[in-house]
Scaffold this motif. Structure first.
Motif, mmCIF file in Angstrom:
data_model
loop_
_atom_site.group_PDB
_atom_site.id
_atom_site.type_symbol
_atom_site.label_atom_id
_atom_site.label_comp_id
_atom_site.label_asym_id
_atom_site.label_seq_id
_atom_site.Cartn_x
_atom_site.Cartn_y
_atom_site.Cartn_z
ATOM 1 N N LYS A 93 -6.113 -10.153 5.922
ATOM 2 C CA LYS A 93 -6.971 -9.463 7.062
ATOM 3 C C LYS A 93 -6.315 -8.900 7.880
ATOM 4 C CE LYS A 93 -10.299 -13.226 7.138
ATOM 5 N NZ LYS A 93 -10.935 -14.083 8.260
ATOM 6 N N ASP A 94 -5.079 -8.939 8.074
ATOM 7 C CA ASP A 94 -4.128 -7.704 8.869
ATOM 8 C C ASP A 94 -3.609 -6.361 7.772
ATOM 9 O OD1 ASP A 94 -4.216 -9.362 11.363
ATOM 10 O OD2 ASP A 94 -3.009 -10.999 9.910
ATOM 11 N N GLY A 95 -4.599 -6.261 6.645
ATOM 12 C CA GLY A 95 -4.044 -5.024 5.838
ATOM 13 C C GLY A 95 -2.327 -5.187 5.485
ATOM 14 N N GLU A 96 -1.873 -3.546 5.997
ATOM 15 C CA GLU A 96 -0.715 -3.188 5.418
ATOM 16 C C GLU A 96 0.120 -4.003 6.268
ATOM 17 O OE1 GLU A 96 2.764 -1.178 5.014
ATOM 18 O OE2 GLU A 96 0.243 -1.008 4.169
ATOM 19 N N GLU A 97 0.323 -4.693 7.518
ATOM 20 C CA GLU A 97 0.837 -5.493 8.600
ATOM 21 C C GLU A 97 1.317 -7.227 7.603
ATOM 22 O OE1 GLU A 97 0.417 -6.404 12.631
ATOM 23 O OE2 GLU A 97 1.025 -4.336 13.243
ATOM 24 N N TYR A 98 0.396 -7.371 7.145
ATOM 25 C CA TYR A 98 0.339 -8.153 6.029
ATOM 26 C C TYR A 98 1.284 -7.796 5.286
ATOM 27 C CZ TYR A 98 -0.743 -11.897 2.693
ATOM 28 O OH TYR A 98 -0.371 -13.055 2.433
#
Length: 234
Positions: A93-98
């Motif tokens: 769910k955190d997108g690029e940070e994931y």
């Protein structure tokens, strides 16, 4: 407090104490002194790996029984899931940070730490700076450091983004305490982002408290450009 963290002096198990302090969770702390260099029998009695860190959880929320777990990454995942409510981690769910979290979290032990230990081993085998294995080890470590330097230049803060995560908790020990076994020096210009990063971490109250718990009030974390060899016995 069902959770017990076993720490071997001056070792990567400091990660787990720092994690617990960042999360603000309660735990029992047990210190194990090296015997004389490696882990003592008290660590070997806890887990077949005979290495630190090790945790004991008397009443695991997952198994409802006692859990004994080794390996930094596994322990961090367990504590975040069991007691951290997902904090200091990242999900899809955190997108690029994931994506960044996945890479840097696993990279710390899979690439960074082996690179440092390769330099340590080659230094102990030969003093020849032109030796092929010495050159290879130095090149591997410098590649790793250049990756961190570039990433920190992008974020201006931590490995994943603006906030500390478990990826930082995995990486910092190699950039600090492990340099007491292998005194790698950082260049104040070439590694300026790494040095700013170490200062940023060193200013964190949770890190400061964790290091005092792990190594005592007189221990000075290796946060600067220079590093001195730990005096034996450790």
């Amino acid at each position: 407090m069902p959770l017990t963290i076993h720490h071997l002096g001056r070792s990567q198990s400091e990660r787990i104490v720092w994690l617990a302090e960042e999360l603000g969770i309660e735990y029992n702390f047990v210190f194990h002194k090296r015997d004389p260099i490696f882990a003592p029998q008290s660590i070997k009695d806890l887990h077949p790996s005979g290495t630190a860190p090790v945790i004991e959880d008397d009443n695991s929320p997952f198994t409802k029984n006692k859990v004994v777990l080794a390996e930094s990454g596994a322990i961090i995942d367990y504590i975040i899931a069991a007691y951290g409510e997902g904090r200091l981690s990242r999900t899809p769910k955190d997108g690029e940070e994931y994506i960044q979290f996945l890479e840097w979290y696993h990279w710390a032990n899979a690439s960074l730490q082996p690179a440092l230990f390769r330099v340590l081993m080659t230094r102990r085998l030969t003093n020849d700076p032109d030796g092929v294995h010495v050159k290879m080890g130095n090149a591997k470590l410098e590649c790793a450091l250049s990756m961190i330097e570039a990433r920190l230049g992008e974020t201006g803060a931590y490995l994943v983004g603006n906030d500390v995560t478990a990826a930082d908790i995995m990486a910092i020990c190699t950039l600090t305490t492990m340099r007491g076994f292998c005194p790698i020096e950082f260049d104040e210009q070439k590694h300026k982002n790494i040095l700013a990063y170490l200062k940023r971490v060193g200013d964190r109250p949770a890190y400061q408290k964790a290091m005092k718990i792990c190594e005592g009030e007189d221990f000075v974390p290796i946060l600067g450009a220079k590093a001195e060899q730990f005096a034996f016995p450790y």
